[in-house]
Design a protein around this motif. Structure first.
Motif, mmCIF file in Angstrom:
data_model
loop_
_atom_site.group_PDB
_atom_site.id
_atom_site.type_symbol
_atom_site.label_atom_id
_atom_site.label_comp_id
_atom_site.label_asym_id
_atom_site.label_seq_id
_atom_site.Cartn_x
_atom_site.Cartn_y
_atom_site.Cartn_z
ATOM 1 N N LYS A 172 -36.133 -1.578 -4.689
ATOM 2 C CA LYS A 172 -37.141 -0.691 -4.108
ATOM 3 C C LYS A 172 -36.473 0.620 -3.705
ATOM 4 O O LYS A 172 -35.260 0.688 -3.539
ATOM 5 C CB LYS A 172 -37.783 -1.376 -2.898
ATOM 6 N N LYS A 173 -37.293 1.665 -3.539
ATOM 7 C CA LYS A 173 -36.785 3.017 -3.277
ATOM 8 C C LYS A 173 -35.883 3.126 -2.053
ATOM 9 O O LYS A 173 -34.968 3.926 -2.035
ATOM 10 C CB LYS A 173 -37.939 4.010 -3.152
ATOM 11 N N ASN A 174 -36.115 2.330 -1.040
ATOM 12 C CA ASN A 174 -35.354 2.461 0.198
ATOM 13 C C ASN A 174 -34.118 1.558 0.258
ATOM 14 O O ASN A 174 -33.444 1.504 1.271
ATOM 15 C CB ASN A 174 -36.259 2.152 1.395
ATOM 16 N N MET A 175 -33.805 0.853 -0.832
ATOM 17 C CA MET A 175 -32.694 -0.100 -0.800
ATOM 18 C C MET A 175 -31.340 0.578 -0.911
ATOM 19 O O MET A 175 -31.163 1.504 -1.712
ATOM 20 C CB MET A 175 -32.815 -1.120 -1.920
ATOM 21 N N GLY A 176 -30.391 0.049 -0.142
ATOM 22 C CA GLY A 176 -29.018 0.516 -0.215
ATOM 23 C C GLY A 176 -28.066 -0.640 -0.018
ATOM 24 O O GLY A 176 -28.479 -1.782 0.203
ATOM 25 N N TRP A 177 -26.764 -0.325 -0.107
ATOM 26 C CA TRP A 177 -25.717 -1.314 0.134
ATOM 27 C C TRP A 177 -24.741 -0.667 1.100
ATOM 28 O O TRP A 177 -24.122 0.348 0.775
ATOM 29 C CB TRP A 177 -25.024 -1.688 -1.181
ATOM 30 N N CYS A 178 -24.621 -1.221 2.296
ATOM 31 C CA CYS A 178 -23.843 -0.596 3.370
ATOM 32 C C CYS A 178 -22.362 -0.501 3.010
ATOM 33 O O CYS A 178 -21.716 -1.500 2.714
ATOM 34 C CB CYS A 178 -24.020 -1.361 4.680
ATOM 35 N N ASN A 179 -21.835 0.737 3.047
ATOM 36 C CA ASN A 179 -20.414 0.956 2.781
ATOM 37 C C ASN A 179 -19.703 1.563 3.998
ATOM 38 O O ASN A 179 -18.645 2.159 3.882
ATOM 39 C CB ASN A 179 -20.218 1.819 1.527
ATOM 40 N N ASP A 180 -20.291 1.392 5.167
ATOM 41 C CA ASP A 180 -19.720 1.866 6.427
ATOM 42 C C ASP A 180 -19.003 0.696 7.106
ATOM 43 O O ASP A 180 -19.652 -0.201 7.652
ATOM 44 C CB ASP A 180 -20.826 2.410 7.338
ATOM 45 N N PRO A 181 -17.649 0.692 7.081
ATOM 46 C CA PRO A 181 -16.895 -0.433 7.642
ATOM 47 C C PRO A 181 -17.169 -0.677 9.135
ATOM 48 O O PRO A 181 -16.929 -1.766 9.630
ATOM 49 C CB PRO A 181 -15.432 -0.043 7.436
ATOM 50 N N ASN A 182 -17.682 0.322 9.834
ATOM 51 C CA ASN A 182 -17.945 0.166 11.263
ATOM 52 C C ASN A 182 -19.339 -0.369 11.570
ATOM 53 O O ASN A 182 -19.695 -0.539 12.731
ATOM 54 C CB ASN A 182 -17.722 1.495 11.988
ATOM 55 N N ASN A 183 -20.124 -0.631 10.529
ATOM 56 C CA ASN A 183 -21.469 -1.152 10.723
ATOM 57 C C ASN A 183 -21.454 -2.678 10.552
ATOM 58 O O ASN A 183 -20.754 -3.195 9.680
ATOM 59 C CB ASN A 183 -22.419 -0.510 9.701
#
Length: 161
Positions: free
Chosen positions: A67-78
């Protein structure tokens, strides 16, 4: 039986498919942003695809429409590092609904997933390429080859890099 990545080829049950890997090669001690593909043997996750660009995919893997709002978190602090996220909530993430074709279909390579370790690398996928340019850490193959492969692999298939 494992998928094997060797000398820029993906090998599986008689298939020999040209592929590309990370710009910095294959590394045992991968770090976030080092442009390397992780060395090891990993299980496969879901197959994600763009319904607006592809028909139903013939596979035994679990599938997820992008879907348009999908991502994959690449922020190690999250706390959601190296997981699928909603880009409306977590901005520091790899966009999955891309303008280019690379993520029209991809399979998650379960690297750094159980447990997730900060800065060890995220968003490692088997995705599409048109030109075999080096990736930033993923493995990439041509679309026709991707469809041949996903027909014959299943949830128990592992990838050895």
């Amino acid at each position: 039986m494992n998928i094997i990545i060797k000398n820029h080829f993906l090998l599986y049950k008689g298939l020999k498919i040209k592929c590309t890997i990370g710009k910095s090669g294959i590394k045992k001690n991968k770090k976030e942003g080092d442009k390397s593909t992780p060395r090891g043997t990993f299980s496969l996750g879901k197959l994600y695809y763009r319904k607006d660009r592809l028909k139903k995919i013939n596979t035994n893997l679990s599938v997820q429409k992008i879907k348009k709002n999908m991502g994959w978190c690449n922020d190690p602090n999250n706390t959601k590092y190296n997981k699928q996220v909603d880009r409306n909530k977590i901005k520091k993430s790899e966009k999955l609904f891309r303008n280019d074709y690379k993520y029209d279909a991809f399979i998650v390579i379960n690297y750094n997933s159980k447990p997730v370790i900060k800065n060890k690398g995220s968003a490692i996928f088997l995705h599409l390429t048109n030109n075999y340019k080096p990736t930033v850490g993923c493995v990439a193959i041509k679309k026709n080859d991707f469809f041949k492969l996903v027909k014959v692999i299943n949830k128990k298939t592992k990838i050895k890099i």
